[in-house]
Each structure stands twice: as structure tokens, then as C-alpha cells.
Design a protein around this motif. Sequence first.
Motif, PDB file in Angstrom:
ATOM      1  N   LEU A  26       0.811  -1.210   0.000  1.00 39.82           N
ATOM      2  CA  LEU A  26       0.000   0.000   0.000  1.00 39.82           C
ATOM      3  C   LEU A  26       0.851   1.270   0.000  1.00 39.82           C
ATOM      4  CD1 LEU A  26      -2.801  -0.980   2.542  1.00 39.82           C
ATOM      5  CD2 LEU A  26      -2.629  -1.485   0.087  1.00 39.82           C
ATOM      6  N   PHE A  27       2.139   1.133   0.287  1.00 46.37           N
ATOM      7  CA  PHE A  27       3.045   2.275   0.297  1.00 46.37           C
ATOM      8  C   PHE A  27       3.793   2.442  -1.028  1.00 46.37           C
ATOM      9  CE2 PHE A  27       3.703   1.630   5.158  1.00 46.37           C
ATOM     10  CZ  PHE A  27       2.559   2.358   5.436  1.00 46.37           C
ATOM     11  N   TYR A  28       3.334   1.784  -2.083  1.00 51.07           N
ATOM     12  CA  TYR A  28       4.131   1.729  -3.312  1.00 51.07           C
ATOM     13  C   TYR A  28       4.410   3.101  -3.916  1.00 51.07           C
ATOM     14  CZ  TYR A  28      -0.149   2.452  -6.104  1.00 51.07           C
ATOM     15  OH  TYR A  28      -1.303   2.959  -6.664  1.00 51.07           O
ATOM     16  N   ARG A  29       3.574   4.073  -3.626  1.00 52.59           N
ATOM     17  CA  ARG A  29       3.791   5.412  -4.182  1.00 52.59           C
ATOM     18  C   ARG A  29       5.053   6.056  -3.616  1.00 52.59           C
ATOM     19  NH1 ARG A  29      -1.500   4.462  -3.399  1.00 52.59           N
ATOM     20  NH2 ARG A  29      -2.963   4.909  -5.094  1.00 52.59           N
ATOM     21  N   LYS A  30       5.501   5.565  -2.480  1.00 54.85           N
ATOM     22  CA  LYS A  30       6.685   6.130  -1.814  1.00 54.85           C
ATOM     23  C   LYS A  30       7.892   5.194  -1.897  1.00 54.85           C
ATOM     24  CE  LYS A  30       4.407   9.727  -0.222  1.00 54.85           C
ATOM     25  NZ  LYS A  30       4.708  11.125  -0.623  1.00 54.85           N
ATOM     26  N   ALA A  68      -8.603   7.013   0.585  1.00 54.37           N
ATOM     27  CA  ALA A  68      -9.059   7.236  -0.786  1.00 54.37           C
ATOM     28  C   ALA A  68      -8.129   6.593  -1.809  1.00 54.37           C
ATOM     29  CB  ALA A  68      -9.175   8.740  -1.051  1.00 54.37           C
ATOM     30  N   THR A  69      -6.823   6.716  -1.595  1.00 60.28           N
ATOM     31  CA  THR A  69      -5.902   6.125  -2.569  1.00 60.28           C
ATOM     32  C   THR A  69      -5.977   4.605  -2.530  1.00 60.28           C
ATOM     33  OG1 THR A  69      -4.061   6.261  -0.967  1.00 60.28           O
ATOM     34  CG2 THR A  69      -4.302   8.079  -2.535  1.00 60.28           C
ATOM     35  N   THR A  70      -6.117   4.040  -1.337  1.00 60.76           N
ATOM     36  CA  THR A  70      -6.211   2.586  -1.243  1.00 60.76           C
ATOM     37  C   THR A  70      -7.518   2.083  -1.844  1.00 60.76           C
ATOM     38  OG1 THR A  70      -4.865   2.615   0.771  1.00 60.76           O
ATOM     39  CG2 THR A  70      -6.107   0.606   0.314  1.00 60.76           C
ATOM     40  N   ILE A  71      -8.608   2.803  -1.617  1.00 63.66           N
ATOM     41  CA  ILE A  71      -9.879   2.425  -2.231  1.00 63.66           C
ATOM     42  C   ILE A  71      -9.757   2.465  -3.751  1.00 63.66           C
ATOM     43  CG2 ILE A  71     -12.259   3.185  -2.591  1.00 63.66           C
ATOM     44  CD1 ILE A  71     -12.218   4.121   0.367  1.00 63.66           C
ATOM     45  N   ARG A  72      -9.097   3.488  -4.255  1.00 64.48           N
ATOM     46  CA  ARG A  72      -8.912   3.607  -5.713  1.00 64.48           C
ATOM     47  C   ARG A  72      -8.103   2.438  -6.264  1.00 64.48           C
ATOM     48  NH1 ARG A  72      -7.326   8.572  -5.742  1.00 64.48           N
ATOM     49  NH2 ARG A  72      -5.096   8.356  -6.096  1.00 64.48           N
ATOM     50  N   ALA A 110     -13.925  11.914   7.779  1.00 62.58           N
ATOM     51  CA  ALA A 110     -14.897  11.712   6.700  1.00 62.58           C
ATOM     52  C   ALA A 110     -14.773  10.352   6.031  1.00 62.58           C
ATOM     53  CB  ALA A 110     -14.732  12.821   5.653  1.00 62.58           C
ATOM     54  N   ASP A 111     -13.576   9.739   6.083  1.00 59.71           N
ATOM     55  CA  ASP A 111     -13.381   8.452   5.414  1.00 59.71           C
ATOM     56  C   ASP A 111     -13.504   7.273   6.372  1.00 59.71           C
ATOM     57  OD1 ASP A 111     -11.029   8.732   6.854  1.00 59.71           O
ATOM     58  OD2 ASP A 111      -9.726   8.871   5.086  1.00 59.71           O
ATOM     59  N   SER A 112     -14.090   7.495   7.541  1.00 55.74           N
ATOM     60  CA  SER A 112     -14.280   6.412   8.500  1.00 55.74           C
ATOM     61  C   SER A 112     -15.229   5.360   7.925  1.00 55.74           C
ATOM     62  CB  SER A 112     -14.862   6.974   9.804  1.00 55.74           C
ATOM     63  OG  SER A 112     -15.142   5.935  10.719  1.00 55.74           O
ATOM     64  N   PRO A 113     -14.883   4.074   8.010  1.00 57.69           N
ATOM     65  CA  PRO A 113     -15.696   3.018   7.402  1.00 57.69           C
ATOM     66  C   PRO A 113     -17.154   2.995   7.846  1.00 57.69           C
ATOM     67  CG  PRO A 113     -13.571   2.140   8.042  1.00 57.69           C
ATOM     68  CD  PRO A 113     -13.648   3.528   8.603  1.00 57.69           C
ATOM     69  N   HIS A 114     -17.443   3.369   9.097  1.00 56.04           N
ATOM     70  CA  HIS A 114     -18.826   3.282   9.560  1.00 56.04           C
ATOM     71  C   HIS A 114     -19.760   4.173   8.758  1.00 56.04           C
ATOM     72  CE1 HIS A 114     -18.124   7.132  11.601  1.00 56.04           C
ATOM     73  NE2 HIS A 114     -19.398   7.165  11.942  1.00 56.04           N
ATOM     74  N   ARG A 115     -19.211   5.205   8.129  1.00 54.69           N
ATOM     75  CA  ARG A 115     -20.032   6.114   7.331  1.00 54.69           C
ATOM     76  C   ARG A 115     -20.517   5.459   6.033  1.00 54.69           C
ATOM     77  NH1 ARG A 115     -19.546  11.013   9.774  1.00 54.69           N
ATOM     78  NH2 ARG A 115     -17.615  11.421  10.940  1.00 54.69           N
TER      79      ARG A 115
END
Length: 244
Positions: free
Chosen positions: A62-66, A97-101, A158-163
Motif C-alpha cells: 500500500l506504500f508503493y507510491r513512496k 481514498a488512494t487505497t480504495i482507488r 470523513a473516510d471512517s468506514p462506519h459512514r
Amino acid sequence: MAKQDIEITTADGTARAGLFRAPNGVTAGIILYMDAFGPRPALDGMAERLAALGYTVLVPDLFYRKAPYGPFDAKTAFSDEKTRPKLMGLLSGTTQATTIRDGEAFLDALAKHGATGPVGAVGYCMGGARALNAAAAYPDRIKAAASFHGGNLAGDNADSPHRRAAEIRASVYVGTAGVDRSFPPEQSARLAEALRAAEVDHVIENYVGMGHGWCVPDHSVYDEKGAERHWKRLETFFGEALGG
């Protein structure tokens, strides 16, 4: 199960991933969302154990961008003054958001390698919220999502899963550490209410006496008895939801 190193093309670049194949003819797959210390032998061992249960398992970076970065010692990375800033930079630069994408590319990679059937997701630490958000983002593809010592599953962000509970069609299992500042009792209650209101099939279980990170073998608070309990729960959960 032998590990195969693969590369996955995403909207933002190329992510390295470990692939652990199930026996021939098995079509169910699992995405293992890593904890904060990145892909490493400890997670490979966990993926091998899942694959042995009859799944094709993908462990994406998940850190591949870095990249390149690390490696990090899970026992000392946050306490070491040299590695802590680097690790915090990776964490802050890797958003929900990036991981979801990335999720669609991860799912497609599983399918490309034979996992064309039902898919599950399991995440540890930072990966816990990502597993649940992936289930919300890809409800037609992810049939089961599990989180172990996941943090901020029902926080104010805002990106909390419960939402996104109303978007989840998967079965959900959440295993919480006995005392965990990243997922306090009020968040557990908030998550339970959101899942219940959305009529999501779910279980939230408190592992009393376990610390944040207890499932992962190279973590400083690893607990063998607690980890084995988690494996029993996970085997039953995925077996029922994915037909493994």
C-alpha cells in the motif's frame, strides 16, 4: 505455498504485491491489507496460512507510491527516532481514498491469477479500515471483510468506514484489542450501530487482554494464544462467507 512476486498497474503507478496461490481449481481469493510496517516475511507467513486454507491470497504494498522504503522492524519502528519520521510520512501519504482507488486493480489482479470467484478482505492495524472500506466500494465483488486491531473504524474523519455501512453487502467480522486507543469503546458502539442499521451481517468481538498488534508474529505485543484464536475465527468466517 510458494510466493510469487507480481506487479500491479494502478491509476497511480505500479504496486508490488505478493501472490500466494491456492490449489488448482480453487477460485476464491483474499486481499490481505497490511499493517503499518509494510510487506515483510511475517505477513508472507500469514498469507501462506490463508492460502493453505484454500484461497489465492494477494498482499499488495500500500506504500508503493513512496517506494523504495524500509524495511522496518515492527518491534522498534515507532520508538526509533530515525525510523519513526519515515514511517509516519508513509502513513500520512497513504490515504483511505488512494487505497480504495487501488482496490479495482487489486481485485483484477486476483482474477487474472485464477481467483474469479468470491473475494474476501482482511486487514490488520491500518489495513482494518481499508478492508471495510474496500467492501463498501466494491460490494459486488467483496463478499467478506475482516478487521483485526484496526484503528479508527468509526471515528470523526470523513473516510471512517462506519459512514459507508449502507454500501456494504459483505459479511463483516471485527476483532478488537482488549484496550486500544485507536478504537475505543465509543467507536465500537458507533460501528455496531451503523452496521446494525444498515442490516449488515456482522460480528464485533473483543479480545480481552490482547494489545494492538497481537495477531502479527513480529509485533512487540504478539500473543500466540490470541493469534490462534483469531485464526480459528478467520477460518470459520471466510469458510462460511466464501465457501472455502
